[in-house]
Scaffold this active site. Structure first.
Site, mmCIF file in Angstrom:
data_model
loop_
_atom_site.group_PDB
_atom_site.id
_atom_site.type_symbol
_atom_site.label_atom_id
_atom_site.label_comp_id
_atom_site.label_asym_id
_atom_site.label_seq_id
_atom_site.Cartn_x
_atom_site.Cartn_y
_atom_site.Cartn_z
ATOM 1 N N TYR A 102 39.005 48.287 37.955
ATOM 2 C CA TYR A 102 38.263 49.543 37.853
ATOM 3 C C TYR A 102 38.503 50.403 39.092
ATOM 4 O O TYR A 102 38.637 49.873 40.199
ATOM 5 C CB TYR A 102 36.758 49.285 37.776
ATOM 6 N N TYR A 149 39.712 41.009 32.970
ATOM 7 C CA TYR A 149 39.548 40.786 34.414
ATOM 8 C C TYR A 149 38.560 39.653 34.681
ATOM 9 O O TYR A 149 37.689 39.365 33.864
ATOM 10 C CB TYR A 149 39.117 42.074 35.125
ATOM 11 N N ARG A 192 36.305 38.617 31.597
ATOM 12 C CA ARG A 192 35.850 39.549 30.574
ATOM 13 C C ARG A 192 36.996 39.882 29.629
ATOM 14 O O ARG A 192 38.100 40.192 30.070
ATOM 15 C CB ARG A 192 35.372 40.877 31.195
ATOM 16 N N HIS A 201 37.812 45.582 27.241
ATOM 17 C CA HIS A 201 36.752 46.365 26.602
ATOM 18 C C HIS A 201 36.728 47.770 27.169
ATOM 19 O O HIS A 201 37.177 48.014 28.284
ATOM 20 C CB HIS A 201 35.378 45.705 26.789
ATOM 21 N N HIS A 212 33.794 50.700 27.822
ATOM 22 C CA HIS A 212 32.364 51.018 27.815
ATOM 23 C C HIS A 212 32.142 52.342 27.093
ATOM 24 O O HIS A 212 32.883 53.306 27.325
ATOM 25 C CB HIS A 212 31.837 51.140 29.243
#
Lengths: 222, 163
Positions: free
Chosen positions: A95, A134, A144, A147, A149
Site C-alpha cells: 500500500y 500481502y 491477505r 482484494h 476496498h
C-alpha cells in the site's frame, strides 16, 4: 446473518475493539437523521478519479483490470449518483501508506485510490491493476488474499457500507479470517467478483464484475 | 442478497481523507461548534486508525467533498490521530444530535451512535439509564467546544445503535 459479528477472535484486532453489548435497536422514527444521507455532486468528483492507472508519469506495473458493477438496494433497484470509493495495494502487495512495512516495492506510477459516482442505472466502473496478496501479522504465515476496498454511501446513512471485493479462485480465501468472518457461506461468496469476458477489453484489460447490494432502510419497511 | 461488511483495515489513510473533510463549515463560520474527543478500545488505549463520519441530517449548501465554498455541509469525515483523537467543526444541527459512524481496523462492521449536544427530552435518551445515557452526551468544554469520546468496549462502553 449477512454481516460478520463484531467479535471474531480469529481476527485478533476484534478482541479489544468489538463492543461487548449488542447494539440498541432503534424504534421507528421517520424524523431520524440516519434515514437521509449526504448527496455528492458531479462537480465534486473528477471522472479521471475512476482510472487508477492514470495521473502518474507512467503506467503502473501489474495486470490491468476493469472492475465494474451496479449498486443496488435490497429490493434490487439501482442506486444512482452515489459515491463509490476504492483503495488497494499495488501489484506487489504494497500500500502507498506510510505504516505499511511489507518489504515489497512501491510503484511510483500507482497510488491505489479512486472514486466515482454511480450512473443513472447504478453502475460504477474503475480501471486499475490487480492488487497483490500481502502478509500481515494476525497469525503465523498470515496472508491477505488479493482484494479491493470499497466504500459506498447509498441513499441513507443507515445504508453506509465499507467492504472488500475479492477475486475468483484465490487460494488464500479459505485461510483469511477477515473473509471467513462472514458466517454464511453464501453471503461470503457475494464478496467475490466474477471474471467477465464481456467486460474484458481485447488486448488491453481483463474484466471483473461485482454488484453491491445495500441494506434496507427502515423507511422501506413501511 | 445484501453485500456483507468487511473492515476498513489499517491502510485507508492515503485514500479516504480529503482536504477539509472534518470542516462541515469553514473557519470563522458564525455560531460554529467543534466536537472533539478520542476513540478508545477495551483496554482504554487510543485507537489511532479509526475513521469517523458525522451526519447532521441536512445536506446544506456546501459541498460534501469540495470544501471550497462558504455555507454549511451536513457531512464530515475525520481519521483519528496517533492519540486516538478526532474533531469536527459544524453548525449546530437542527436536531439535538448528530449521527456518528466509526470504522476501524478490528471493526468488521462500523459502530454507529449519536452525539447529543444537549440533554433534552428525546425518545432514545429517555429509554436509557443515566449511566448509559451519559455515553451519548457531549460535554461542553470551553466556548463552542464539545467533548465526545467513543469507548468501543468495556466499562462506560458507548451506546451503539442499530436501525
Amino acid at each position: 446473518m449477512t454481516h460478520p459479528p463484531y467479535l471474531h477472535p480469529d481476527y485478533a484486532s476484534t478482541v479489544l475493539r468489538a463492543p461487548s453489548r449488542p447494539p440498541l435497536e432503534m424504534k421507528e422514527d421517520p424524523e431520524a437523521a440516519e434515514l437521509t444521507g449526504p448527496v455528492f455532486g458531479h462537480g465534486e468528483v473528477d471522472p479521471l478519479d475512476a482510472d487508477l492507472t492514470a495521473g502518474h508519469p507512467g503506467e503502473p506495473i501489474g495486470e490491468r483490470i476493469i472492475v465494474t458493477g451496479r449498486v443496488l438496494d435490497a429490493a434490487g433497484h439501482p442506486v444512482p449518483n452515489t459515491l463509490v470509493e476504492i483503495w488497494q495495494a499495488n501489484s506487489a502487495g504494497r500500500y502507498a501508506h506510510q505504516r505499511d512495512r511489507h518489504p515489497a516495492p512501491l510503484d511510483p506510477n500507482f497510488t491505489g485510490a479512486g472514486r466515482c459516482l454511480t450512473d443513472d442505472e447504478g453502475r460504477y466502473r474503475f480501471v486499475t491493476i490487480k492488487p497483490g496478496a500481502y502478509p500481515w501479522r494476525n497469525h503465523p504465515n498470515a496472508w491477505r488474499p488479493a482484494h479491493i476496498h470499497f466504500s459506498v454511501f447509498g441513499r441513507a446513512f443507515t445504508q453506509r457500507l465499507v467492504t472488500q471485493m475479492y477475486f475468483p479462485g484465490d487460494p488464500l480465501l479459505p485461510f483469511d479470517p477477515i473473509f471467513q468472518s462472514v458466517p454464511d457461506p453464501a453471503a461470503r461468496e457475494r464478496l467475490v467478483s466474477t471474471f467477465d469476458l464481456d467486460v474484458t477489453e481485447p488486448e488491453w484489460a481483463l474484466g471483473y464484475r461485482w454488484d453491491i447490494v445495500l441494506g434496507r432502510t427502515p423507511m422501506e419497511d413501511a | 442478497m445484501i453485500t456483507p461488511s468487511q473492515t476498513v483495515g489499517p491502510f485507508f489513510g492515503f485514500a479516504l481523507p480529503y482536504d477539509g473533510d472534518w470542516e462541515l463549515v469553514p473557519e470563522g463560520h458564525p455560531g460554529a461548534v467543534t466536537i472533539t474527543g478520542r476513540v478508545l478500545d477495551g483496554a482504554g488505549e487510543p485507537v489511532p486508525d479509526a475513521l469517523l463520519e458525522l451526519w447532521t441530517g441536512d445536506a446544506g449548501t456546501r459541498g460534501a467533498l469540495g470544501r471550497g465554498g462558504a455555507g454549511v455541509s451536513g457531512f464530515g469525515r475525520c481519521g483519528t490521530a496517533p492519540d486516538g483523537s478526532y474533531r469536527f467543526r459544524l453548525a449546530p444541527p437542527a436536531r439535538p444530535y448528530a449521527a456518528l459512524l466509526v470504522f476501524a481496523r478490528g471493526l468488521l462492521k462500523p459502530v454507529r451512535t449519536r452525539v447529543y449536544l444537549a440533554d433534552v427530552p428525546d425518545p432514545l435518551l429517555g429509554s436509557l439509564d443515566p449511566a448509559r445515557r451519559a455515553t451519548l452526551l457531549a460535554r461542553p468544554e470551553g466556548q463552542d467546544v464539545y467533548r465526545f469520546d467513543v469507548r468501543l468496549q468495556g466499562e462506560r462502553e458507548t451506546v451503539f445503535l442499530e436501525f
